[in-house]
Motif scaffolding. Structure first.
Motif, mmCIF file in Angstrom:
data_model
loop_
_atom_site.group_PDB
_atom_site.id
_atom_site.type_symbol
_atom_site.label_atom_id
_atom_site.label_comp_id
_atom_site.label_asym_id
_atom_site.label_seq_id
_atom_site.Cartn_x
_atom_site.Cartn_y
_atom_site.Cartn_z
ATOM 1 N N SER A 76 48.651 59.867 14.117
ATOM 2 C CA SER A 76 47.277 59.433 13.873
ATOM 3 C C SER A 76 46.404 60.517 13.254
ATOM 4 C CB SER A 76 46.630 58.981 15.191
ATOM 5 O OG SER A 76 47.335 57.909 15.773
ATOM 6 N N ARG A 77 46.875 61.742 13.264
ATOM 7 C CA ARG A 77 46.018 62.870 12.905
ATOM 8 C C ARG A 77 45.536 62.814 11.459
ATOM 9 N NH1 ARG A 77 48.967 67.563 14.940
ATOM 10 N NH2 ARG A 77 48.407 66.557 16.924
ATOM 11 N N GLY A 78 46.413 62.411 10.532
ATOM 12 C CA GLY A 78 46.033 62.389 9.124
ATOM 13 C C GLY A 78 44.902 61.419 8.840
ATOM 14 N N ALA A 79 45.014 60.203 9.369
ATOM 15 C CA ALA A 79 43.980 59.198 9.131
ATOM 16 C C ALA A 79 42.660 59.589 9.786
ATOM 17 C CB ALA A 79 44.446 57.837 9.645
ATOM 18 N N LEU A 80 42.719 60.101 11.013
ATOM 19 C CA LEU A 80 41.490 60.484 11.702
ATOM 20 C C LEU A 80 40.851 61.713 11.054
ATOM 21 C CD1 LEU A 80 42.362 59.914 15.473
ATOM 22 C CD2 LEU A 80 40.877 58.543 14.014
ATOM 23 N N SER A 81 41.657 62.607 10.523
ATOM 24 C CA SER A 81 41.105 63.760 9.816
ATOM 25 C C SER A 81 40.366 63.316 8.563
ATOM 26 C CB SER A 81 42.229 64.743 9.448
ATOM 27 O OG SER A 81 42.818 65.297 10.606
ATOM 28 N N ALA A 82 40.920 62.307 7.879
ATOM 29 C CA ALA A 82 40.240 61.766 6.701
ATOM 30 C C ALA A 82 38.917 61.132 7.098
ATOM 31 C CB ALA A 82 41.133 60.734 6.012
ATOM 32 N N ALA A 83 38.911 60.406 8.214
ATOM 33 C CA ALA A 83 37.683 59.764 8.679
ATOM 34 C C ALA A 83 36.631 60.800 9.057
ATOM 35 C CB ALA A 83 37.986 58.863 9.870
ATOM 36 N N ALA A 84 37.073 61.901 9.666
ATOM 37 C CA ALA A 84 36.130 62.944 10.076
ATOM 38 C C ALA A 84 35.402 63.539 8.873
ATOM 39 C CB ALA A 84 36.865 64.039 10.847
ATOM 40 N N LYS A 85 36.065 63.534 7.717
ATOM 41 C CA LYS A 85 35.445 64.065 6.503
ATOM 42 C C LYS A 85 34.644 63.011 5.756
ATOM 43 C CE LYS A 85 39.314 67.264 5.813
ATOM 44 N NZ LYS A 85 40.467 67.596 4.931
ATOM 45 N N GLY A 86 34.999 61.728 5.930
ATOM 46 C CA GLY A 86 34.418 60.684 5.107
ATOM 47 C C GLY A 86 33.166 60.024 5.637
ATOM 48 N N PHE A 87 33.015 59.937 6.959
ATOM 49 C CA PHE A 87 31.839 59.284 7.512
ATOM 50 C C PHE A 87 30.618 60.198 7.445
ATOM 51 C CE2 PHE A 87 34.951 56.433 9.404
ATOM 52 C CZ PHE A 87 34.303 55.208 9.331
ATOM 53 N N SER A 88 29.464 59.582 7.282
ATOM 54 C CA SER A 88 28.233 60.370 7.215
ATOM 55 C C SER A 88 27.853 60.933 8.580
ATOM 56 C CB SER A 88 27.086 59.508 6.672
ATOM 57 O OG SER A 88 26.832 58.395 7.520
ATOM 58 N N LYS A 89 28.365 60.333 9.653
ATOM 59 C CA LYS A 89 28.093 60.807 11.009
ATOM 60 C C LYS A 89 29.409 60.996 11.746
ATOM 61 C CE LYS A 89 23.578 58.523 11.511
ATOM 62 N NZ LYS A 89 22.791 57.555 12.316
ATOM 63 N N ASP A 90 29.569 62.172 12.369
ATOM 64 C CA ASP A 90 30.765 62.427 13.156
ATOM 65 C C ASP A 90 30.723 61.687 14.491
ATOM 66 O OD1 ASP A 90 31.788 64.098 11.217
ATOM 67 O OD2 ASP A 90 30.930 65.908 12.118
ATOM 68 N N ALA A 91 29.524 61.375 14.960
ATOM 69 C CA ALA A 91 29.353 60.741 16.268
ATOM 70 C C ALA A 91 29.594 59.237 16.169
ATOM 71 C CB ALA A 91 27.955 61.019 16.807
ATOM 72 N N VAL A 92 30.482 58.732 17.031
ATOM 73 C CA VAL A 92 30.809 57.307 17.064
ATOM 74 C C VAL A 92 30.537 56.780 18.471
ATOM 75 C CG1 VAL A 92 32.593 55.573 16.719
ATOM 76 C CG2 VAL A 92 32.605 57.654 15.317
ATOM 77 N N PRO A 93 29.428 56.079 18.691
ATOM 78 C CA PRO A 93 29.154 55.505 20.010
ATOM 79 C C PRO A 93 30.207 54.457 20.366
ATOM 80 C CG PRO A 93 27.174 55.566 18.657
ATOM 81 C CD PRO A 93 28.323 55.851 17.750
ATOM 82 N N PHE A 94 30.530 54.350 21.647
ATOM 83 C CA PHE A 94 31.545 53.379 22.061
ATOM 84 C C PHE A 94 31.265 52.852 23.464
ATOM 85 C CE2 PHE A 94 33.138 57.422 23.696
ATOM 86 C CZ PHE A 94 33.515 57.079 24.998
#
Length: 292
Positions: A209-227
């Protein structure tokens, strides 16, 4: 709409292709985003409520891997420009192999047609395969997308958040509160609310999962994801709702807008058999996907 966040290159081409199918720019609510649980109620082997919330959530992905296969119901809902659209999916997923098969249904108003065939999605580490999802793609062909090349890591692109990625995100949890017990489709669950940090989740995720999540960490405007996460007595994730935010470039003459996508995953029927056969290279379409 959402597709405009992607840069040129492989990720951009994949995202543009998805926009043709109407997958981007939708949000989901699986049967209203609630219920849909089911399965056994757990044996209470772990005293979940007595543990530190961060420990429970940090272990969630591992517990699912131990559980093996499960049935899944997904929904993704996007609200932008006064428009709210929902996509729903249903199928099975194996948390040991991180592979699954889902049928994704587009709403008629998003597709612009009264009769829209469901999109078949095969999920695998680092890849998403889609069938019946683009103009100009032969009926017997699949489209393959490298999820590590997508700026969102396929957390929202395919209209479905990969179930293991959804669980792995909880490894990045912080500021968590325990909201108490409730019942979900006849199963006692423990409700946790918090914020996940994409960078922390990527660092602690499994190698698959690390590759996809690393891409998301760079691509979203906010690192914080409420859940909001709901786990049963055995620590198995039964329901999780994430709220992703990113900036969508406006059309010419318009300002960029903040887009929020709410993705909900429901898990039940643990132990369900999961069979996923990935397409052969000859079955993968490599041509252009027509717009419109």
């Amino acid at each position: 709409m959402v597709v405009q966040q992607y840069r040129d290159g492989g990720g951009a081409r994949a995202a543009r292709a998805l926009a043709v199918a109407g997958v981007i720019a939708v949000t989901a609510g699986c049967v209203g985003g609630g219920g849909g649980g089911g399965g056994s109620d757990g044996s209470g082997q772990r005293a979940v409520a007595a543990e530190r919330p961060l420990d429970v959530l940090g272990r969630a992905a591992g517990v699912l891997a131990e559980a093996g296969g499960a049935e899944a119901c997904t929904s993704m809902e996007t609200a932008a420009g006064g428009t709210r659209v929902t996509i729903r999916g249903e199928g099975t997923y194996d948390f040991r192999t991180q592979m699954g098969r889902l049928k994704v249904v587009l709403p008629t108003d998003a597709a612009g047609a009264d009769d829209r065939r469901p999109i078949t999605e095969l999920l695998a580490p680092g890849a998403l395969y889609m069938k019946n999802r683009g103009a100009g793609v032969p009926d017997d062909k699949w489209v393959r997308i490298d999820t590590t090349a997508l700026e969102d890591g396929n957390l929202v692109t395919g209209g479905v958040t990969d179930p293991m990625a959804a669980a792995e995100l909880l490894r990045g949890a912080a500021d968590v509160t325990y909201e108490g017990k409730s019942e979900l489709a006849g199963v006692t669950v423990h409700h946790y609310r918090g914020v996940a940090d994409l960078n922390r989740a990527a660092r602690t995720a499994s190698p698959q999962s690390r590759g996809a999540l690393s891409a998301a960490a760079k691509g979203f405007s906010k690192d914080a994801v409420p859940f909001d996460a709901y786990l049963d007595e055995e620590g198995r994730l039964r329901k999780v709702r994430h709220r992703f935010s990113f900036a969508s470039e406006g059309r010419e003459g318009q300002e960029a807008a903040e887009v929020t996508v709410v993705s909900t995953l429901l898990l039940y029927g643990f132990g369900a058999p999961v069979t996923v056969k990935l397409p052969d290279e000859d079955d993968i379409y490599t041509g252009e996907i027509r717009q419109g």
